[in-house]
Design a protein around this motif. Structure first.
Motif, PDB file in Angstrom:
ATOM      1  N   UNK A 138       6.402  10.813  -9.337  1.00 11.11           N
ATOM      2  CA  UNK A 138       5.194  10.821  -8.776  1.00 11.11           C
ATOM      3  C   UNK A 138       4.272  12.073  -9.427  1.00 11.11           C
ATOM      4  N   UNK A 139       5.069  12.930  -9.761  1.00  6.32           N
ATOM      5  CA  UNK A 139       4.717  14.247 -10.369  1.00  6.32           C
ATOM      6  C   UNK A 139       4.473  14.136 -11.772  1.00  6.32           C
ATOM      7  N   UNK A 140       4.804  12.804 -12.638  1.00  2.00           N
ATOM      8  CA  UNK A 140       4.733  12.506 -13.862  1.00  2.00           C
ATOM      9  C   UNK A 140       5.638  13.143 -14.680  1.00  2.00           C
TER      10      UNK A 140
ATOM     11  N   UNK B 152       0.533  -4.949  -7.425  1.00  2.00           N
ATOM     12  CA  UNK B 152      -1.042  -5.347  -7.205  1.00  2.00           C
ATOM     13  C   UNK B 152      -1.524  -4.200  -6.346  1.00  2.00           C
ATOM     14  N   UNK B 153      -0.856  -3.367  -5.724  1.00  2.00           N
ATOM     15  CA  UNK B 153      -1.271  -2.338  -5.075  1.00  2.00           C
ATOM     16  C   UNK B 153      -0.870  -0.891  -5.886  1.00  2.00           C
ATOM     17  N   UNK B 154      -0.233   0.183  -5.612  1.00  2.00           N
ATOM     18  CA  UNK B 154      -0.106   1.167  -6.335  1.00  2.00           C
ATOM     19  C   UNK B 154       1.220   1.756  -6.372  1.00  2.00           C
ATOM     20  N   UNK B 155       2.069   0.814  -6.247  1.00  2.00           N
ATOM     21  CA  UNK B 155       3.765   0.998  -6.296  1.00  2.00           C
ATOM     22  C   UNK B 155       4.014   1.590  -7.842  1.00  2.00           C
ATOM     23  N   UNK B 156       4.744   2.794  -7.970  1.00  2.00           N
ATOM     24  CA  UNK B 156       5.013   3.407  -9.023  1.00  2.00           C
ATOM     25  C   UNK B 156       6.644   3.678  -9.233  1.00  2.00           C
ATOM     26  N   UNK B 157       7.254   3.791  -8.045  1.00  2.00           N
ATOM     27  CA  UNK B 157       8.677   3.958  -8.298  1.00  2.00           C
ATOM     28  C   UNK B 157       9.441   3.406  -7.109  1.00  2.00           C
ATOM     29  N   UNK B 158      10.781   2.757  -7.374  1.00  2.00           N
ATOM     30  CA  UNK B 158      11.668   2.291  -6.513  1.00  2.00           C
ATOM     31  C   UNK B 158      12.946   3.167  -6.823  1.00  2.00           C
ATOM     32  N   UNK B 159      13.409   3.803  -5.589  1.00  2.00           N
ATOM     33  CA  UNK B 159      14.849   4.630  -5.775  1.00  2.00           C
ATOM     34  C   UNK B 159      15.651   3.995  -4.790  1.00  2.00           C
ATOM     35  N   UNK B 160      16.863   3.566  -5.516  1.00  2.00           N
ATOM     36  CA  UNK B 160      17.900   3.038  -4.634  1.00  2.00           C
ATOM     37  C   UNK B 160      18.746   4.005  -4.231  1.00  2.00           C
TER      38      UNK B 160
ATOM     39  N   UNK C  29       0.802  -1.222  -0.074  1.00  2.00           N
ATOM     40  CA  UNK C  29       0.002  -0.067   0.131  1.00  2.00           C
ATOM     41  C   UNK C  29       0.787   1.530   0.144  1.00  2.00           C
ATOM     42  N   UNK C  30       1.903   1.311  -0.635  1.00  2.00           N
ATOM     43  CA  UNK C  30       2.642   2.648  -0.927  1.00  2.00           C
ATOM     44  C   UNK C  30       2.969   2.848  -2.413  1.00  2.00           C
ATOM     45  N   UNK C  31       3.214   4.243  -2.743  1.00  2.00           N
ATOM     46  CA  UNK C  31       3.229   4.716  -4.025  1.00  2.00           C
ATOM     47  C   UNK C  31       4.795   4.466  -4.401  1.00  2.00           C
ATOM     48  N   UNK C  32       5.605   4.574  -3.323  1.00  2.00           N
ATOM     49  CA  UNK C  32       7.049   4.566  -3.816  1.00  2.00           C
ATOM     50  C   UNK C  32       7.939   3.811  -2.865  1.00  2.00           C
ATOM     51  N   UNK C  33       9.073   3.466  -3.042  1.00  2.00           N
ATOM     52  CA  UNK C  33      10.059   2.843  -2.000  1.00  2.00           C
ATOM     53  C   UNK C  33      11.160   3.482  -2.181  1.00  2.00           C
ATOM     54  N   UNK C  34      11.961   3.929  -1.097  1.00  2.00           N
ATOM     55  CA  UNK C  34      13.292   4.465  -1.114  1.00  2.00           C
ATOM     56  C   UNK C  34      13.696   3.509  -0.145  1.00  2.00           C
TER      57      UNK C  34
END
Ligand code: DGY
Length: 316
Positions: A305-307, A67-75, A45-50
């Motif tokens: 997230x801002x597109x 399956x949820x709403x994850x859009x971006x992973x930032x390493x 249930x997160x939009x992004x992961x750092x």
């Protein structure tokens, strides 16, 4: 407002871009790494992961996020071999890293290892601390000169080039090997030829299927008994078993390592190998650089997230 999972406690100021953008930061108490099952659950249930390079973001984690709403992973790292890029690409999840901000800091550390391994810094210090040093001796701790030596850089991206700039100050002759002709003087198309000519070899390639065990028994033999190997890239680029054997047999002179095949496990034969400097993966570890890396990762999250397309996007 988006929900951003931050897997570990970040350096001070590192999360500022998320705070400024007004995002909700999801961080659990303490600084214990998430295990795989916990990560799979946490991304639902997160939009992004750092995340950090120690978080394994594989296809199961990404599928759970998708399956949820994850859009971006930032390493928070320039290397991203801990993330399944193909799966992310397939699921439409953006992946970002932190190129550029850590080049000089990592090159400093590579040079520290070049100097310390060549001049036997670790064992000399160990003897001072343990009381084993009984006074100056003309044949003690005889290392290899760094000045005017031939430095062979394997990989010539930003960090490799930053090491080359430092080498110029030491009057070194610098050769480099890369997959494509860089057009820069010193380019050596054949890795074998570079290994044969270099006194000191420093590794600066990303970890992928082409670079895994790029340096094994055959390559160490080509380097020869006077050579020094430095690895600040990724552990699996070197066959540690072969390196440990070469160090114990004296078929290579010295090694300076910051990264390992199975971190944080260290090959037991490296722990007691002669002429070996071992550091705990601290290439980018300065306060300023680590804060910049975290900020860069967070800025990328905000951009996606801002597109917008951040400059440090790894996926296409
Ligand atoms: C990276 O960024 O990939 C480094 O290994 C961390 O210092």
């Amino acid at each position: 407002m988006a929900r951003i999972l931050v897997t570990r406690v970040m350096p001070e100021g590192g999360l500022d871009p998320l705070v400024t953008a007004g995002h909700e930061i999801v961080q659990r108490a303490g600084d214990t790494p998430y295990n795989h099952a916990e990560l799979v659950a946490a991304v639902v249930d997160v939009d992004a992961v750092v995340c950090l390079l120690t978080d394994r973001i594989d296809s199961a984690v990404l599928a759970s996020g998708a399956e949820g709403r994850l859009r971006v992973v930032a390493n928070v790292a320039v290397g991203y071999d801990n993330i399944d890029i193909e799966a992310a690409q397939h699921l439409g999840i953006a992946v970002c890293n932190t190129p550029g901000v850590l080049d000089e800091t990592t090159a400093d550390l590579a040079f520290l290892l070049i100097l310390s391994a060549s001049r036997l810094g670790s064992e000399a210090e160990r003897d001072v601390r343990s009381g084993a040093w009984k006074g100056w001796g003309v044949r003690q701790y005889l290392g290899r000169d760094v000045h005017h030596a031939v430095l062979g850089l394997v990989g010539y991206g930003r960090i490799g080039a930053a090491v080359a700039r430092r080498a110029a100050g030491f009057g070194m002759k610098v050769l480099h090997h890369a997959r494509h002709d860089t057009g820069v003087p010193g380019y050596t198309a054949s890795l074998d030829a570079l290994l044969e000519q270099a006194d000191i070899v420093s590794l600066h390639v990303p970890l992928n299927e082409d670079s895994r065990h790029l340096i094994g028994a055959r390559q160490l033999e080509l380097m020869g008994p006077d050579a020094v190997l430095v690895n600040t890239a990724r552990g699996p680029v070197v066959d540690e078993e072969a390196l440990a054997q070469a160090l114990h047999a004296g078929t290579i002179f010295a090694a300076g390592l910051d990264v390992y095949e199975r971190e944080p496990e260290i090959h037991p034969r490296l722990l007691d190998a002669p002429h070996t400097v071992l550091l705990p993966h601290i290439g980018s570890a300065t306060q300023a650089t680590r804060a910049q890396m975290a900020q860069m990762a967070c800025e990328a999250v905000c951009a996606v997230l801002d597109g917008n397309r951040p400059p440090n996007l790894v996926t296409s």
